[in-house]
Scaffold this active site. Sequence first.
Site, PDB file in Angstrom:
ATOM      1  N   LYS A   1      75.078 -34.239  22.221  1.00 48.64           N
ATOM      2  CA  LYS A   1      74.328 -34.236  20.967  1.00 48.64           C
ATOM      3  C   LYS A   1      74.402 -32.806  20.445  1.00 48.64           C
ATOM      4  O   LYS A   1      73.613 -31.944  20.829  1.00 48.64           O
ATOM      5  CB  LYS A   1      72.875 -34.656  21.217  1.00 48.64           C
ATOM      6  CG  LYS A   1      72.019 -34.754  19.971  1.00 48.64           C
ATOM      7  CD  LYS A   1      72.153 -36.102  19.314  1.00 48.64           C
ATOM      8  CE  LYS A   1      71.134 -36.254  18.189  1.00 48.64           C
ATOM      9  NZ  LYS A   1      71.226 -37.582  17.534  1.00 48.64           N
TER      10      LYS A   1
ATOM     11  N   GLU B   1      77.434 -37.721  19.733  1.00 49.70           N
ATOM     12  CA  GLU B   1      76.546 -38.418  18.799  1.00 49.70           C
ATOM     13  C   GLU B   1      76.072 -37.468  17.700  1.00 49.70           C
ATOM     14  O   GLU B   1      75.428 -36.449  17.978  1.00 49.70           O
ATOM     15  CB  GLU B   1      75.343 -39.005  19.527  1.00 49.70           C
ATOM     16  CG  GLU B   1      74.412 -39.777  18.603  1.00 49.70           C
ATOM     17  CD  GLU B   1      73.111 -40.178  19.256  1.00 49.70           C
ATOM     18  OE1 GLU B   1      72.107 -40.328  18.526  1.00 49.70           O
ATOM     19  OE2 GLU B   1      73.078 -40.339  20.498  1.00 49.70           O
TER      20      GLU B   1
ATOM     21  N   SER C   1      67.066 -32.241  16.300  1.00 48.42           N
ATOM     22  CA  SER C   1      65.764 -31.770  15.841  1.00 48.42           C
ATOM     23  C   SER C   1      64.713 -32.770  16.313  1.00 48.42           C
ATOM     24  O   SER C   1      65.031 -33.836  16.822  1.00 48.42           O
ATOM     25  CB  SER C   1      65.748 -31.620  14.319  1.00 48.42           C
ATOM     26  OG  SER C   1      66.141 -32.822  13.684  1.00 48.42           O
TER      27      SER C   1
ATOM     28  N   GLY D   1      71.645 -38.179  12.133  1.00 48.69           N
ATOM     29  CA  GLY D   1      71.612 -38.803  10.814  1.00 48.69           C
ATOM     30  C   GLY D   1      72.883 -39.581  10.543  1.00 48.69           C
ATOM     31  O   GLY D   1      73.497 -40.140  11.450  1.00 48.69           O
TER      32      GLY D   1
ATOM     33  N   ASP E   1      67.000 -38.152  22.756  1.00 46.08           N
ATOM     34  CA  ASP E   1      68.386 -38.627  22.721  1.00 46.08           C
ATOM     35  C   ASP E   1      69.216 -37.942  23.807  1.00 46.08           C
ATOM     36  O   ASP E   1      70.013 -38.578  24.502  1.00 46.08           O
ATOM     37  CB  ASP E   1      69.024 -38.357  21.357  1.00 46.08           C
ATOM     38  CG  ASP E   1      68.356 -39.127  20.233  1.00 46.08           C
ATOM     39  OD1 ASP E   1      67.537 -40.019  20.523  1.00 46.08           O
ATOM     40  OD2 ASP E   1      68.651 -38.831  19.058  1.00 46.08           O
TER      41      ASP E   1
ATOM     42  N   LYS F   1      71.992 -45.167  16.934  1.00 54.80           N
ATOM     43  CA  LYS F   1      73.162 -44.441  17.451  1.00 54.80           C
ATOM     44  C   LYS F   1      73.008 -44.135  18.934  1.00 54.80           C
ATOM     45  O   LYS F   1      73.955 -44.268  19.708  1.00 54.80           O
ATOM     46  CB  LYS F   1      73.359 -43.137  16.666  1.00 54.80           C
ATOM     47  CG  LYS F   1      73.767 -43.306  15.211  1.00 54.80           C
ATOM     48  CD  LYS F   1      74.137 -41.986  14.576  1.00 54.80           C
ATOM     49  CE  LYS F   1      73.027 -40.952  14.592  1.00 54.80           C
ATOM     50  NZ  LYS F   1      71.822 -41.384  13.802  1.00 54.80           N
ATOM     51  N   THR F   2      71.810 -43.720  19.333  1.00 53.26           N
ATOM     52  CA  THR F   2      71.600 -43.366  20.737  1.00 53.26           C
ATOM     53  C   THR F   2      71.645 -44.599  21.628  1.00 53.26           C
ATOM     54  O   THR F   2      72.197 -44.561  22.735  1.00 53.26           O
ATOM     55  CB  THR F   2      70.255 -42.637  20.907  1.00 53.26           C
ATOM     56  OG1 THR F   2      70.247 -41.463  20.080  1.00 53.26           O
ATOM     57  CG2 THR F   2      70.043 -42.215  22.346  1.00 53.26           C
TER      58      THR F   2
ATOM     59  N   THR G   1      69.809 -42.575   9.535  1.00 54.37           N
ATOM     60  CA  THR G   1      69.055 -42.195  10.717  1.00 54.37           C
ATOM     61  C   THR G   1      68.276 -43.414  11.206  1.00 54.37           C
ATOM     62  O   THR G   1      68.016 -44.353  10.438  1.00 54.37           O
ATOM     63  CB  THR G   1      68.108 -41.015  10.399  1.00 54.37           C
ATOM     64  OG1 THR G   1      67.592 -40.492  11.621  1.00 54.37           O
ATOM     65  CG2 THR G   1      66.967 -41.441   9.504  1.00 54.37           C
ATOM     66  N   GLU G   2      67.921 -43.415  12.478  1.00 52.00           N
ATOM     67  CA  GLU G   2      67.140 -44.509  13.083  1.00 52.00           C
ATOM     68  C   GLU G   2      67.831 -45.865  12.972  1.00 52.00           C
ATOM     69  O   GLU G   2      67.182 -46.880  12.714  1.00 52.00           O
ATOM     70  CB  GLU G   2      65.740 -44.579  12.453  1.00 52.00           C
ATOM     71  CG  GLU G   2      64.899 -43.328  12.614  1.00 52.00           C
ATOM     72  CD  GLU G   2      64.592 -43.002  14.082  1.00 52.00           C
ATOM     73  OE1 GLU G   2      64.499 -43.940  14.892  1.00 52.00           O
ATOM     74  OE2 GLU G   2      64.469 -41.808  14.401  1.00 52.00           O
TER      75      GLU G   2
END
Length: 230
Positions: free
Chosen positions: A37, A116, A41, A119, A55, A15-16, A11-12
């Site tokens: 998406k 997308e 969350s 995680g 996102d 991806k976006t 995660t982070e």
Amino acid sequence: MSGYFITGTDTEVGKTVATCALLRALARSGQRVVGMKPVASGCVRNAQGELDNEDVLAHAAASSVQAARALTNPYAFEPPISPHLAAAEAGVRLDLDLLATRYHALAASADIVLVEGAGGWLAPLDEQHSMADLAVRLGLPVILVVGMRLGCLNHALLTARAIMASGLPLAGWVANCVDPAMRAREANLAYLDSHIPAPRLGVIPYFSLEQKPESNQEQMLGFVAEMLTK
């Protein structure tokens, strides 16, 4: 090919950022493109009481096809926790059949859908299913986003192997420079180039929150539009 599944080493990892760069590049080439998406969350309620996810909003701004939120983001949850936990907390079962139906509805109105994940590749959707199962269900080639930082070699190679083990094609990978102080970045890029059996589509440079990354994204990834639409 009507779509691609965007996953990451964690995660982070951007991806976006990568998804939006690809959406803009493809739109600029004349393609009708839209981002999806499936599960998000960490959402916030807007003035109308609807759940917004940053996102999803970024996808909409970068897409050349605008679609209903029910299609682009079927599941949205407020808590900033793993989607399977957020869904359980809300008493919701994440339905792969529903997600596949919404994807196909998007695909009917666009040339390419970029899906997308949340995680990493094996991030859970419930006790039995993961993001990988969703990608397999959709039957999409995968683009891997690698967050360039210490430890990324192991994460990238493990994820690439897992993607290929699923039977889905690994279409390419994107390097995102999330750590501006990473040492030996070029050597790490060279190692990944020689060990990931897919082309590197681009390198996204590090940028701070005060900077506007759009031009950098397009400069680094604009060339992939032609390749992805062959």
